[in-house]
Write a protein that holds these residues in place. Sequence first.
Motif, PDB file in Angstrom:
ATOM      1  N   GLY A  27       0.834  -1.189   0.000  1.00  0.00           N
ATOM      2  CA  GLY A  27       0.000   0.000   0.000  1.00  0.00           C
ATOM      3  C   GLY A  27       0.868   1.237   0.000  1.00  0.00           C
ATOM      4  N   PRO A  28       0.268   2.366  -0.316  1.00  0.00           N
ATOM      5  CA  PRO A  28       1.039   3.612  -0.335  1.00  0.00           C
ATOM      6  C   PRO A  28       1.470   4.000   1.078  1.00  0.00           C
ATOM      7  N   LEU A  29       2.679   4.493   1.186  1.00  0.00           N
ATOM      8  CA  LEU A  29       3.185   4.914   2.497  1.00  0.00           C
ATOM      9  C   LEU A  29       2.870   6.373   2.774  1.00  0.00           C
ATOM     10  N   VAL A  30       2.440   7.090   1.757  1.00  0.00           N
ATOM     11  CA  VAL A  30       1.995   8.475   1.923  1.00  0.00           C
ATOM     12  C   VAL A  30       0.595   8.593   1.345  1.00  0.00           C
ATOM     13  N   ARG A  31      -0.184   9.484   1.925  1.00  0.00           N
ATOM     14  CA  ARG A  31      -1.581   9.652   1.505  1.00  0.00           C
ATOM     15  C   ARG A  31      -1.656  10.209   0.097  1.00  0.00           C
ATOM     16  N   LYS A  32      -2.521   9.586  -0.702  1.00  0.00           N
ATOM     17  CA  LYS A  32      -2.763  10.034  -2.064  1.00  0.00           C
ATOM     18  C   LYS A  32      -4.265  10.143  -2.281  1.00  0.00           C
ATOM     19  N   PRO A  33      -4.703  11.091  -3.083  1.00  0.00           N
ATOM     20  CA  PRO A  33      -6.143  11.182  -3.377  1.00  0.00           C
ATOM     21  C   PRO A  33      -6.645   9.878  -4.007  1.00  0.00           C
ATOM     22  N   GLY A  34      -7.798   9.438  -3.571  1.00  0.00           N
ATOM     23  CA  GLY A  34      -8.351   8.194  -4.114  1.00  0.00           C
ATOM     24  C   GLY A  34      -7.504   6.991  -3.802  1.00  0.00           C
ATOM     25  N   GLY A  35      -6.869   7.003  -2.639  1.00  0.00           N
ATOM     26  CA  GLY A  35      -5.961   5.926  -2.251  1.00  0.00           C
ATOM     27  C   GLY A  35      -6.617   4.559  -2.271  1.00  0.00           C
ATOM     28  N   PRO A  36      -5.812   3.502  -2.466  1.00  0.00           N
ATOM     29  CA  PRO A  36      -6.317   2.141  -2.617  1.00  0.00           C
ATOM     30  C   PRO A  36      -6.475   1.361  -1.314  1.00  0.00           C
ATOM     31  N   GLU A  37      -6.276   2.003  -0.176  1.00  0.00           N
ATOM     32  CA  GLU A  37      -6.239   1.256   1.087  1.00  0.00           C
ATOM     33  C   GLU A  37      -7.510   0.442   1.346  1.00  0.00           C
ATOM     34  N   TYR A  38      -8.661   1.046   1.148  1.00  0.00           N
ATOM     35  CA  TYR A  38      -9.934   0.359   1.398  1.00  0.00           C
ATOM     36  C   TYR A  38     -10.014  -0.916   0.562  1.00  0.00           C
ATOM     37  N   ALA A  39      -9.731  -0.789  -0.728  1.00  0.00           N
ATOM     38  CA  ALA A  39      -9.806  -1.949  -1.620  1.00  0.00           C
ATOM     39  C   ALA A  39      -8.758  -3.003  -1.262  1.00  0.00           C
ATOM     40  N   LEU A  40      -7.558  -2.583  -0.889  1.00  0.00           N
ATOM     41  CA  LEU A  40      -6.505  -3.537  -0.539  1.00  0.00           C
ATOM     42  C   LEU A  40      -6.854  -4.325   0.718  1.00  0.00           C
ATOM     43  N   LEU A  41      -7.345  -3.642   1.742  1.00  0.00           N
ATOM     44  CA  LEU A  41      -7.688  -4.337   2.982  1.00  0.00           C
ATOM     45  C   LEU A  41      -8.910  -5.230   2.782  1.00  0.00           C
ATOM     46  N   THR A  42      -9.865  -4.776   1.998  1.00  0.00           N
ATOM     47  CA  THR A  42     -11.029  -5.607   1.684  1.00  0.00           C
ATOM     48  C   THR A  42     -10.595  -6.882   0.965  1.00  0.00           C
ATOM     49  N   ALA A  43      -9.709  -6.751  -0.011  1.00  0.00           N
ATOM     50  CA  ALA A  43      -9.213  -7.921  -0.746  1.00  0.00           C
ATOM     51  C   ALA A  43      -8.464  -8.873   0.180  1.00  0.00           C
ATOM     52  N   ALA A  44      -7.646  -8.336   1.069  1.00  0.00           N
ATOM     53  CA  ALA A  44      -6.889  -9.179   1.999  1.00  0.00           C
ATOM     54  C   ALA A  44      -7.827  -9.963   2.913  1.00  0.00           C
ATOM     55  N   LEU A  45      -8.850  -9.308   3.424  1.00  0.00           N
ATOM     56  CA  LEU A  45      -9.811 -10.000   4.290  1.00  0.00           C
ATOM     57  C   LEU A  45     -10.553 -11.092   3.515  1.00  0.00           C
ATOM     58  N   GLY A  46     -10.958 -10.782   2.289  1.00  0.00           N
ATOM     59  CA  GLY A  46     -11.651 -11.768   1.473  1.00  0.00           C
ATOM     60  C   GLY A  46     -10.784 -12.977   1.177  1.00  0.00           C
ATOM     61  N   GLN A  47      -9.521 -12.741   0.859  1.00  0.00           N
ATOM     62  CA  GLN A  47      -8.612 -13.856   0.590  1.00  0.00           C
ATOM     63  C   GLN A  47      -8.383 -14.683   1.845  1.00  0.00           C
ATOM     64  N   ALA A  48      -8.248 -14.026   2.987  1.00  0.00           N
ATOM     65  CA  ALA A  48      -8.021 -14.745   4.244  1.00  0.00           C
ATOM     66  C   ALA A  48      -9.217 -15.631   4.603  1.00  0.00           C
ATOM     67  N   LEU A  49     -10.412 -15.200   4.247  1.00  0.00           N
ATOM     68  CA  LEU A  49     -11.598 -16.016   4.519  1.00  0.00           C
ATOM     69  C   LEU A  49     -11.564 -17.353   3.781  1.00  0.00           C
ATOM     70  N   LEU A  50     -10.823 -17.421   2.700  1.00  0.00           N
ATOM     71  CA  LEU A  50     -10.801 -18.620   1.874  1.00  0.00           C
ATOM     72  C   LEU A  50      -9.632 -19.555   2.176  1.00  0.00           C
ATOM     73  N   PHE A  51      -8.796 -19.214   3.156  1.00  0.00           N
ATOM     74  CA  PHE A  51      -7.675 -20.080   3.513  1.00  0.00           C
ATOM     75  C   PHE A  51      -8.183 -21.422   4.015  1.00  0.00           C
ATOM     76  N   ASN A  52      -7.444 -22.466   3.719  1.00  0.00           N
ATOM     77  CA  ASN A  52      -7.719 -23.789   4.249  1.00  0.00           C
ATOM     78  C   ASN A  52      -6.921 -23.925   5.542  1.00  0.00           C
ATOM     79  N   VAL A  53      -7.552 -23.615   6.665  1.00  0.00           N
ATOM     80  CA  VAL A  53      -6.862 -23.589   7.953  1.00  0.00           C
ATOM     81  C   VAL A  53      -7.559 -24.502   8.945  1.00  0.00           C
ATOM     82  N   SER A  54      -6.853 -24.803  10.027  1.00  0.00           N
ATOM     83  CA  SER A  54      -7.454 -25.579  11.115  1.00  0.00           C
ATOM     84  C   SER A  54      -7.948 -24.607  12.191  1.00  0.00           C
ATOM     85  N   ALA A  55      -8.701 -25.137  13.120  1.00  0.00           N
ATOM     86  CA  ALA A  55      -9.283 -24.309  14.174  1.00  0.00           C
ATOM     87  C   ALA A  55      -8.220 -23.655  15.057  1.00  0.00           C
ATOM     88  N   ASP A  56      -7.033 -24.243  15.145  1.00  0.00           N
ATOM     89  CA  ASP A  56      -5.971 -23.701  15.992  1.00  0.00           C
ATOM     90  C   ASP A  56      -5.104 -22.660  15.292  1.00  0.00           C
TER      91      ASP A  56
END
Length: 102
Positions: A26-55
Amino acid sequence: MHSRPGEGDVVATIDGRRVVAQCKKGPLVRKPGGPEYALLTAALGQALLFNVSADDIVVTAVPDTPVFRNLAETWRSRPLVRRAGIRIALVARDGAVSGLDL
């Protein structure tokens, strides 16, 4: 560290528990129309699909910037993020990690 789909970008064992992290740049300095929202949303969505165990500990990791910090603080308390158990970690330039208490 690898880039195999569905497995997380970083997989490590800490105190006998597997930590599976989806990392986003992600950008280290603020930019207009920054991608942070989309990047974090994508990361959360990908993490939901991991094949993980309960631990396993599932993490999304993004740069520690004011915009990502604001999103992380807000989204950590969202009911579905909490229910899924996904942690949102912020990684500073010096490598310090916040939001990931193990």
